[in-house]
Design an enzyme around this catalytic site. Structure first.
Site, PDB file in Angstrom:
ATOM      1  N   HIS A   1       0.910  -1.110  -0.027  1.00 32.47           N
ATOM      2  CA  HIS A   1      -0.004  -0.031  -0.124  1.00 32.47           C
ATOM      3  C   HIS A   1       0.847   1.162  -0.053  1.00 32.47           C
ATOM      4  O   HIS A   1       1.905   0.993   0.532  1.00 32.47           O
ATOM      5  CB  HIS A   1      -0.870   0.042   1.283  1.00 32.47           C
TER       6      HIS A   1
ATOM      7  N   ASP B   1       2.883  -4.653   8.275  1.00 30.20           N
ATOM      8  CA  ASP B   1       1.483  -4.106   7.966  1.00 30.20           C
ATOM      9  C   ASP B   1       0.438  -5.041   7.977  1.00 30.20           C
ATOM     10  O   ASP B   1       0.288  -5.624   6.877  1.00 30.20           O
ATOM     11  CB  ASP B   1       1.605  -3.247   6.530  1.00 30.20           C
TER      12      ASP B   1
ATOM     13  N   GLN C   1      -4.835  -5.438   6.856  1.00 31.92           N
ATOM     14  CA  GLN C   1      -5.784  -6.212   6.550  1.00 31.92           C
ATOM     15  C   GLN C   1      -5.953  -7.861   7.165  1.00 31.92           C
ATOM     16  O   GLN C   1      -6.838  -8.521   7.330  1.00 31.92           O
ATOM     17  CB  GLN C   1      -5.792  -6.666   5.255  1.00 31.92           C
TER      18      GLN C   1
ATOM     19  N   LYS D   1     -10.941  -0.734  10.256  1.00 34.19           N
ATOM     20  CA  LYS D   1     -11.106  -2.054   9.459  1.00 34.19           C
ATOM     21  C   LYS D   1     -11.564  -3.440  10.110  1.00 34.19           C
ATOM     22  O   LYS D   1     -11.925  -4.133   9.792  1.00 34.19           O
ATOM     23  CB  LYS D   1      -9.750  -2.136   8.685  1.00 34.19           C
TER      24      LYS D   1
ATOM     25  N   CYS E   1      -4.667   2.680  -3.587  1.00 33.66           N
ATOM     26  CA  CYS E   1      -3.557   2.843  -2.935  1.00 33.66           C
ATOM     27  C   CYS E   1      -2.419   2.262  -3.278  1.00 33.66           C
ATOM     28  O   CYS E   1      -1.738   1.714  -2.329  1.00 33.66           O
ATOM     29  CB  CYS E   1      -3.739   3.068  -1.657  1.00 33.66           C
TER      30      CYS E   1
HETATM   31  C1  PLP Z   1      -2.671  -3.137   3.701  1.00 25.12           C
HETATM   32  C2  PLP Z   1      -2.943  -1.864   4.285  1.00 25.12           C
HETATM   33  N1  PLP Z   1      -2.108  -1.075   4.700  1.00 25.12           N
HETATM   34  C3  PLP Z   1      -2.240   0.336   4.844  1.00 25.12           C
HETATM   35  C4  PLP Z   1      -3.468   0.748   4.695  1.00 25.12           C
HETATM   36  C5  PLP Z   1      -3.802   2.275   5.478  1.00 25.12           C
HETATM   37  O1  PLP Z   1      -4.699   2.312   6.442  1.00 25.12           O
HETATM   38  P1  PLP Z   1      -5.098   3.591   7.244  1.00 25.12           P
HETATM   39  O2  PLP Z   1      -5.772   4.574   5.819  1.00 25.12           O
HETATM   40  O3  PLP Z   1      -6.259   3.194   7.973  1.00 25.12           O
HETATM   41  O4  PLP Z   1      -4.113   4.304   7.810  1.00 25.12           O
HETATM   42  C6  PLP Z   1      -4.735   0.247   4.543  1.00 25.12           C
HETATM   43  C7  PLP Z   1      -5.951   0.870   4.079  1.00 25.12           C
HETATM   44  O5  PLP Z   1      -6.325   0.347   2.989  1.00 25.12           O
HETATM   45  C8  PLP Z   1      -4.407  -1.204   4.009  1.00 25.12           C
HETATM   46  O6  PLP Z   1      -5.404  -1.808   3.332  1.00 25.12           O
END
Ligand code: PLP
Length: 405
Positions: free
Chosen positions: A122, A199, A202, A225, A363
Site C-alpha cells: 500500500h 503492515d 488487513q 477495518k 492506494c
Molecule cells: C494493507 C493496508 N495498509 C495500510 C492501509 C492504510 O490504512 P489507514 O488508511 O487506515 O491508515 C490500508 C488501508 O486501506 C491497507 O489496506
C-alpha cells in the site's frame, strides 16, 4: 459452519440503509468496515455522558475515562499476545504507525543501508520509506511477486543481505488478498540482523495475530477495518526497541520534565502519544475488540472462506471476468476487471443498483503498474455479508456489462 451473517446482522444499522433508492449492498469492508451498535453507542456515551480529557484531570470523570481508555490498551495486549502494555502505542491508524516507524528508525540507518519492501505494498508502506531514504541515504529495495500474486520468497532471500536494516512488508494484500509468510520472513530478516515490520491492516480482521509467535519487531493496524472507529490505530513494538527509539511528535503527555533548555520524556507507551488523543475512538475500539473476540477467529475465517469461494465461483461465470491475482493463501478480497468495460464506468453503474465496491488503484499504484493495469474493481467480503450480496453484485455487474459493452 456458523452463519455469522444471521448472528450479527441486526447489530449493523448501516445494513438497513439504501443507496440510490436500493438496499445497500456493502462490499467495501477492506476500505473501512461497518460498525456494530456497541461501538456506536460507546462513542455516543462518551460525548453525552463522559466527555473529559484523559491522563490529566484527577476528578472522578477524568479518572473513569482514563481507566476506560487504558482498558483498551490492556485488551490489545491480550489480543496481540504482546508482552506488556508498554508495547502498545495508540496512533491515528496504519499510515500514522508506518510514518512513525519510518521517521523514528532513522537512527538505525546510514548511507548505503537498505530497506526492503515488496511489490504488494500500500502507498502507506512505500512513501514514508522513500522519505526515510531521502533523509538518510538508505536505499529502497523491492521484493517481487510471482504471476499468481504470491510474494516471491526466493527473491526475498536474494534481496536480504547484511546491508538490509529494515524490512517492512504487508501481511495481507488489500488488492490481491495475498497472505504473505510473515513468520518465515521475520525469521530470515533477523538472521541478517534486520528489523521486521508487519503492515497488518488487513490481516488483523482475518486471523488471530500473535506478535510473539510471528516474531515481528513491529506491527501496525487501524481500528476502522476491525469494525472500530476511524482515527485510531495501533503500533505494537518490542519494548526494548521502543525504549531506544526517539519520540515522534512532541507536546503534552509525552513529556516528563520540560524546561526551556531541555525536555525529558515520559515512559512507554506515552512517549509516543503526544497531545489529546482520539478518546472516544479508543474507548469505543474496546467494543469492537470484544465483538470480534465474541465471534472468534475460527468462525470468522471459516465464514469468510465460504463467502470467498462462493463469490469466486459466481463471478468467474461472468463473461469477460478477469480475476486479478490468484494467490495460494488469500483473504476474502476479489479484485477484477471485465473485458471491454472501464472499471470506473462499471462501478458507477452498479452503484445505481445499491452495490458498493471499490474501483481505482486501491492506494497501490506500483502494484497495478506491475500487473499492467491502471485500475481494477474490488469486492471485499466480511462477516456481515452473505450469499445474497454476491448474487446482487453478480446481477448488477451483468446488467452494467450488457449496457456498457
Ligand atoms: C494493507 C493496508 N495498509 C495500510 C492501509 C492504510 O490504512 P489507514 O488508511 O487506515 O491508515 C490500508 C488501508 O486501506 C491497507 O489496506
Amino acid at each position: 459452519m456458523r452463519n455469522l451473517y444471521n448472528e450479527i446482522k441486526d447489530q449493523f444499522p448501516m445494513l438497513n440503509e439504501q443507496m440510490n433508492g436500493k438496499p445497500l449492498t456493502y462490499l467495501d469492508s477492506a476500505a473501512t468496515a461497518l460498525k456494530p451498535l456497541s461501538v456506536l453507542e460507546e462513542i455516543e456515551n462518551y460525548y453525552k455522558r463522559g466527555t473529559t480529557n484523559v491522563h490529566r484531570s484527577i476528578h472522578s470523570l477524568g479518572e473513569k475515562m482514563t481507566q476506560k481508555y487504558e482498558k483498551t490498551r490492556d485488551t490489545l495486549v491480550h489480543f496481540l499476545n504482546a508482552k506488556s502494555r508498554e508495547e502498545i502505542v495508540f496512533t491515528k491508524g496504519t499510515t500514522d504507525g508506518l510514518n512513525l516507524l519510518a521517521r523514528c528508525l532513522d537512527y538505525k540507518l546510514k548511507t548505503g543501508d537498505e530497506i526492503l519492501i515488496s511489490e504488494l505494498e500500500h502507498h502507506s508502506n512505500i512513501v514514508p520509506w522513500q522519505m526515510t531514504c531521502e533523509r538518510t541515504g538508505a536505499v529502497l529495495k523491492v521484493v517481487s511477486i510471482d504471476e499468481n500474486g504470491d510474494l516471491d520468497l526466493e527473491d526475498y532471500k536474494s534481496k536480504l543481505s547484511v546491508k538490509t536494516k529494515i524490512v517492512s512488508i504487508i501481511a495481507l494484500s488489500n488488492v490481491l488478498g495475498t497472505r504473505t509468510p510473515v513468520k518465515e520472513m521475520a525469521a530470515m530478516a533477523h538472521e541478517k540482523g534486520a528489523l521486521f515490520i508487519s503492515d497488518a491492516a488487513q490481516l488483523v480482521v482475518q486471523e488471530k495475530v500473535d506478535v510473539q509467535e510471528l516474531g515481528v519487531d513491529f506491527l501496525v493496524f487501524s481500528a476502522h477495518k476491525l469494525y472500530g472507529p476511524t482515527g485510531v490505530g495501533v503500533l505494537y513494538g518490542k519494548k526494548d526497541l521502543l525504549e531506544e527509539m526517539p519520540p515522534y511528535a512532541g507536546g503534552g503527555d509525552m513529556i516528563d520534565q520540560v524546561t526551556f533548555e531541555k525536555t525529558t520524556f515520559n515512559d512507554l507507551p506515552y512517549k509516543f502519544e503526544a497531545g489529546t488523543p482520539n478518546i472516544s475512538g479508543v474507548i469505543a475500539f474496546q467494543k469492537s475488540l470484544e465483538f470480534v473476540e465474541s465471534l472468534g477467529f475460527d468462525a470468522i475465517q471459516e465464514y469468510d472462506k465460504h463467502l470467498l469461494n462462493y463469490g469466486l465461483d459466481k463471478l468467474k461465470a461472468l463473461p469477460g471476468f478477469n480475476l486479478i491475482g490468484n494467490p495460494k493463501n488469500r483473504g476474502p478480497i476479489i479484485t477484477f476487471t471485465i473485458d471491454g468495460v472501464h472499471t470506473h464506468d462499471l462501478v458507477t453503474m452498479i452503484t445505481m443498483e445499491g452495490v458498493a465496491i471499490r474501483t481505482g488503484h486501491h492506494c497501490a499504484q506500483p502494484l497495478h503498474r506491475k500487473l499492467g493495469i491502471v485500475s481494477s474493481a474490488r469486492a471485499s467480503l466480511t462477516i456481515y455479508n452473505n450469499e445474497d450480496d454476491i448474487e446482487r453484485l453478480y446481477g448488477a455487474l451483468k446488467k452494467a456489462q450488457e449496457l456498457l459493452a
